[in-house]
Each structure stands twice: as structure tokens, then as C-alpha cells.
Design a protein around this motif. Structure first.
Motif, PDB file in Angstrom:
ATOM      1  N   MET A  74       0.822  -1.206   0.000  1.00  0.00           N
ATOM      2  CA  MET A  74       0.000   0.000   0.000  1.00  0.00           C
ATOM      3  C   MET A  74       0.859   1.262   0.000  1.00  0.00           C
ATOM      4  SD  MET A  74      -3.145  -0.789   2.556  1.00  0.00           S
ATOM      5  CE  MET A  74      -4.556  -1.655   1.967  1.00  0.00           C
ATOM      6  N   TYR A  75       1.931   1.235   0.801  1.00  0.00           N
ATOM      7  CA  TYR A  75       2.798   2.421   0.867  1.00  0.00           C
ATOM      8  C   TYR A  75       3.462   2.678  -0.476  1.00  0.00           C
ATOM      9  CZ  TYR A  75       1.940   2.316   5.813  1.00  0.00           C
ATOM     10  OH  TYR A  75       1.316   2.343   7.031  1.00  0.00           O
ATOM     11  N   ARG A  76       3.872   1.610  -1.144  1.00  0.00           N
ATOM     12  CA  ARG A  76       4.480   1.762  -2.460  1.00  0.00           C
ATOM     13  C   ARG A  76       3.464   2.335  -3.458  1.00  0.00           C
ATOM     14  NH1 ARG A  76       9.160  -1.047  -3.618  1.00  0.00           N
ATOM     15  NH2 ARG A  76      10.062  -2.133  -1.854  1.00  0.00           N
ATOM     16  N   ALA A  77       2.243   1.828  -3.421  1.00  0.00           N
ATOM     17  CA  ALA A  77       1.219   2.307  -4.355  1.00  0.00           C
ATOM     18  C   ALA A  77       0.883   3.764  -4.092  1.00  0.00           C
ATOM     19  CB  ALA A  77      -0.036   1.443  -4.255  1.00  0.00           C
ATOM     20  N   VAL A  78       0.766   4.136  -2.836  1.00  0.00           N
ATOM     21  CA  VAL A  78       0.486   5.545  -2.505  1.00  0.00           C
ATOM     22  C   VAL A  78       1.650   6.428  -2.944  1.00  0.00           C
ATOM     23  CG1 VAL A  78       0.179   7.168  -0.577  1.00  0.00           C
ATOM     24  CG2 VAL A  78      -1.170   5.058  -0.679  1.00  0.00           C
ATOM     25  N   ALA A  79       2.877   5.961  -2.727  1.00  0.00           N
ATOM     26  CA  ALA A  79       4.040   6.734  -3.165  1.00  0.00           C
ATOM     27  C   ALA A  79       4.013   6.902  -4.685  1.00  0.00           C
ATOM     28  CB  ALA A  79       5.328   6.052  -2.721  1.00  0.00           C
ATOM     29  N   TRP A  80       3.710   5.811  -5.395  1.00  0.00           N
ATOM     30  CA  TRP A  80       3.643   5.881  -6.851  1.00  0.00           C
ATOM     31  C   TRP A  80       2.600   6.905  -7.291  1.00  0.00           C
ATOM     32  CZ3 TRP A  80      -0.162   5.420 -10.455  1.00  0.00           C
ATOM     33  CH2 TRP A  80       0.247   5.370 -11.791  1.00  0.00           C
ATOM     34  N   ARG A  81       1.413   6.840  -6.669  1.00  0.00           N
ATOM     35  CA  ARG A  81       0.326   7.753  -7.054  1.00  0.00           C
ATOM     36  C   ARG A  81       0.688   9.200  -6.756  1.00  0.00           C
ATOM     37  NH1 ARG A  81      -2.892   8.578 -10.934  1.00  0.00           N
ATOM     38  NH2 ARG A  81      -5.051   9.024 -10.413  1.00  0.00           N
ATOM     39  N   ALA A  82       1.327   9.440  -5.622  1.00  0.00           N
ATOM     40  CA  ALA A  82       1.739  10.804  -5.280  1.00  0.00           C
ATOM     41  C   ALA A  82       2.759  11.323  -6.291  1.00  0.00           C
ATOM     42  CB  ALA A  82       2.303  10.848  -3.865  1.00  0.00           C
ATOM     43  N   VAL A  83       3.745  10.498  -6.626  1.00  0.00           N
ATOM     44  CA  VAL A  83       4.743  10.900  -7.623  1.00  0.00           C
ATOM     45  C   VAL A  83       4.066  11.126  -8.965  1.00  0.00           C
ATOM     46  CG1 VAL A  83       6.740  10.083  -8.946  1.00  0.00           C
ATOM     47  CG2 VAL A  83       6.705   9.824  -6.439  1.00  0.00           C
ATOM     48  N   ASP A  84       3.151  10.229  -9.343  1.00  0.00           N
ATOM     49  CA  ASP A  84       2.420  10.339 -10.603  1.00  0.00           C
ATOM     50  C   ASP A  84       1.656  11.661 -10.687  1.00  0.00           C
ATOM     51  OD1 ASP A  84       1.218   9.154 -13.090  1.00  0.00           O
ATOM     52  OD2 ASP A  84      -0.621   9.269 -11.878  1.00  0.00           O
ATOM     53  N   ARG A  85       1.154  12.116  -9.554  1.00  0.00           N
ATOM     54  CA  ARG A  85       0.398  13.377  -9.513  1.00  0.00           C
ATOM     55  C   ARG A  85       1.293  14.596  -9.279  1.00  0.00           C
ATOM     56  NH1 ARG A  85      -4.952  11.920  -5.915  1.00  0.00           N
ATOM     57  NH2 ARG A  85      -5.978  10.649  -7.495  1.00  0.00           N
ATOM     58  N   GLY A  86       2.590  14.387  -9.125  1.00  0.00           N
ATOM     59  CA  GLY A  86       3.510  15.491  -8.911  1.00  0.00           C
ATOM     60  C   GLY A  86       3.462  16.063  -7.502  1.00  0.00           C
ATOM     61  N   ILE A  87       3.044  15.264  -6.542  1.00  0.00           N
ATOM     62  CA  ILE A  87       2.936  15.717  -5.155  1.00  0.00           C
ATOM     63  C   ILE A  87       4.281  15.542  -4.457  1.00  0.00           C
ATOM     64  CG2 ILE A  87       1.844  15.215  -2.924  1.00  0.00           C
ATOM     65  CD1 ILE A  87      -0.662  14.353  -4.560  1.00  0.00           C
ATOM     66  N   ASP A  88       4.688  16.536  -3.736  1.00  0.00           N
ATOM     67  CA  ASP A  88       5.910  16.484  -2.945  1.00  0.00           C
ATOM     68  C   ASP A  88       5.729  15.448  -1.835  1.00  0.00           C
ATOM     69  OD1 ASP A  88       8.048  16.890  -1.214  1.00  0.00           O
ATOM     70  OD2 ASP A  88       7.781  19.056  -1.075  1.00  0.00           O
ATOM     71  N   LEU A  89       6.624  14.480  -1.771  1.00  0.00           N
ATOM     72  CA  LEU A  89       6.484  13.396  -0.795  1.00  0.00           C
ATOM     73  C   LEU A  89       6.686  13.861   0.641  1.00  0.00           C
ATOM     74  CD1 LEU A  89       8.145  10.386  -2.647  1.00  0.00           C
ATOM     75  CD2 LEU A  89       5.733  11.046  -2.551  1.00  0.00           C
ATOM     76  N   ASP A  90       7.148  15.069   0.834  1.00  0.00           N
ATOM     77  CA  ASP A  90       7.262  15.631   2.179  1.00  0.00           C
ATOM     78  C   ASP A  90       6.006  16.385   2.597  1.00  0.00           C
ATOM     79  OD1 ASP A  90       9.865  14.647   2.637  1.00  0.00           O
ATOM     80  OD2 ASP A  90      10.710  16.311   1.475  1.00  0.00           O
ATOM     81  N   ASP A  91       5.050  16.536   1.688  1.00  0.00           N
ATOM     82  CA  ASP A  91       3.790  17.216   1.979  1.00  0.00           C
ATOM     83  C   ASP A  91       2.836  16.194   2.603  1.00  0.00           C
ATOM     84  OD1 ASP A  91       1.294  18.439   1.985  1.00  0.00           O
ATOM     85  OD2 ASP A  91       1.494  19.252  -0.049  1.00  0.00           O
ATOM     86  N   GLU A  92       2.941  16.050   3.924  1.00  0.00           N
ATOM     87  CA  GLU A  92       2.219  14.999   4.633  1.00  0.00           C
ATOM     88  C   GLU A  92       0.720  15.042   4.390  1.00  0.00           C
ATOM     89  OE1 GLU A  92       2.026  12.962   9.064  1.00  0.00           O
ATOM     90  OE2 GLU A  92       3.293  14.702   8.735  1.00  0.00           O
ATOM     91  N   GLY A  93       0.124  16.216   4.417  1.00  0.00           N
ATOM     92  CA  GLY A  93      -1.316  16.327   4.224  1.00  0.00           C
ATOM     93  C   GLY A  93      -1.750  15.860   2.848  1.00  0.00           C
ATOM     94  N   SER A  94      -1.016  16.277   1.824  1.00  0.00           N
ATOM     95  CA  SER A  94      -1.382  15.878   0.457  1.00  0.00           C
ATOM     96  C   SER A  94      -1.184  14.389   0.227  1.00  0.00           C
ATOM     97  CB  SER A  94      -0.578  16.684  -0.561  1.00  0.00           C
ATOM     98  OG  SER A  94      -0.932  18.047  -0.490  1.00  0.00           O
ATOM     99  N   VAL A  95      -0.108  13.843   0.763  1.00  0.00           N
ATOM    100  CA  VAL A  95       0.127  12.405   0.597  1.00  0.00           C
ATOM    101  C   VAL A  95      -0.917  11.617   1.393  1.00  0.00           C
ATOM    102  CG1 VAL A  95       1.773  10.513   0.846  1.00  0.00           C
ATOM    103  CG2 VAL A  95       2.591  12.764   0.127  1.00  0.00           C
ATOM    104  N   ALA A  96      -1.291  12.098   2.569  1.00  0.00           N
ATOM    105  CA  ALA A  96      -2.344  11.444   3.351  1.00  0.00           C
ATOM    106  C   ALA A  96      -3.674  11.490   2.595  1.00  0.00           C
ATOM    107  CB  ALA A  96      -2.478  12.093   4.725  1.00  0.00           C
TER     108      ALA A  96
END
Length: 185
Positions: free
Chosen positions: A1-23
Motif C-alpha cells: 500500500m505504501y508503495r502504491a500511494v508513493a507511486w500515485r503521489a509521484v504520478d500526480r507530482g505531489i511532494d512526498l514531504d507534503d504529509e497532508g497531500s500524501v495522506a
């Protein structure tokens, strides 16, 4: 799940340090993980999440407390009351601490690196076992020392060192543990 969420965040151009957006990604994503396939929001990411880049991205996402809260809740809901096999770095300690059977699989870092080098998704590392071992050791260190849900063996988990063992042998050991637990129930 963490890998998939990371992939989706990167795919959407979301900064992985932006906790709220990644959540938000973790909370809103349509996630399916069945029969060896991982699908997020209609994208089959089974292979895409098994790259060195996603290894690093997943480690960053896994350190985010709000993301962990969302995904632990999802993992518990997914588990329900049924029999299942779930793997992850905090399943036996945080997600399902009352599981009837817990197994902590491990292997020597060189063995893990050789296995990873044989995975075509990691071909970008050129099969450099030494570089892969360094990356795996670094990830383990990071996960063991994160403040939220650190990687640790549950006190009641059975430790299995898989170094030098065939997959079939490991499966048989785990099945023996499951059968013993069922016999006690």
C-alpha cells in the motif's frame, strides 16, 4: 500500500514531504491488492512499484504519521475477521497485533541483495549486488529508526532466516505454523 500511494503521489507530482497531500492520496485512492496484483485508481502498478525509485519513495511515505494512520486503518479493514496473509514491516506489531500467526522473515543482506538483483524491475541498478545491499541496509536502518511504527520483530512472532532456503521450503515452514495454530484453536 505504501508503495502504491508513493507511486500515485509521484504520478500526480505531489511532494512526498507534503504529509497532508500524501495522506489525502492514501485516503482517497481506490486500492486493490489481490492475487499478486496491485491496482491504484485503475492503474496496475504491480511492477512499477518494485523499482529502486519506488523503494526510496515508499520509505519516505512510510515515515509520515498521517499516512500511516490512514493505511493502518485500511489494512485492518481489509483484514476484517477472515483468514489472510498480509505482509509488511509493522503488520504483526501495529496493524494486526492480535494475529494468530506471526512470522518475521529475514535473510542475510547479501542474500536479499542477490534476490533483488534478479528482479527485472531493479534492472536499472545493473544487478550490482553491492549497491543493492547498501540500499537495502539503508532502508532497514531508516525503517527501524523511524518514530512512527518502526520495523521490529513482534515478541510473539516466529523468526525464520530464509538465507539459502528455497521459496518452497519457507512456505512449508509457514504452513506448519498455520496448521499448528489451527490445531490449538
Amino acid at each position: 500500500m505504501y508503495r502504491a500511494v508513493a507511486w500515485r503521489a509521484v504520478d500526480r507530482g505531489i511532494d512526498l514531504d507534503d504529509e497532508g497531500s500524501v495522506a489525502d492520496v492514501a485516503r482517497d485512492a481506490q486500492l486493490e491488492a489481490e492475487q499478486g496484483r496491485v491496482v491504484i485508481d485503475g492503474h496496475d502498478v504491480t511492477r512499477a512499484i518494485r523499482t529502486p525509485e519506488m523503494d526510496a519513495a515508499a520509505a519516505r511515505v512510510a515515515r509520515l504519521e498521517r499516512v500511516r494512520e490512514v493505511l493502518v486503518e485500511r489494512q485492518r479493514a481489509y483484514a476484517g475477521d477472515g483468514d489472510l496473509v498480509m505482509e509488511g514491516r509493522d503488520i504483526g506489531t501495529v496493524v494486526l497485533p492480535n494475529a494468530h500467526v506471526k512470522v518475521y522473515l529475514d535473510a542475510h543482506p547479501d542474500e536479499r541483495a542477490r534476490r533483488r538483483a534478479g528482479d527485472t524491475a531493479h534492472a536499472a541498478q545493473g544487478g550490482d549486488v553491492s549497491a543493492i545491499a547498501t540500499a537495502l541496509t539503508s532502508r532497514d536502518h531508516s525503517d527501524r529508526n523511524r518514530t512512527v511504527s518502526p520495523l521490529t520483530q513482534a515478541a510473539d512472532a516466529t523468526y525464520i532466516d530464509t538465507t539459502g532456503l528455497a521459496i518452497e521450503d519457507v512456505v512449508l515452514q509457514v504452513l506448519d505454523l498455520v496448521q499448528a495454530a489451527r490445531a490449538r484453536a
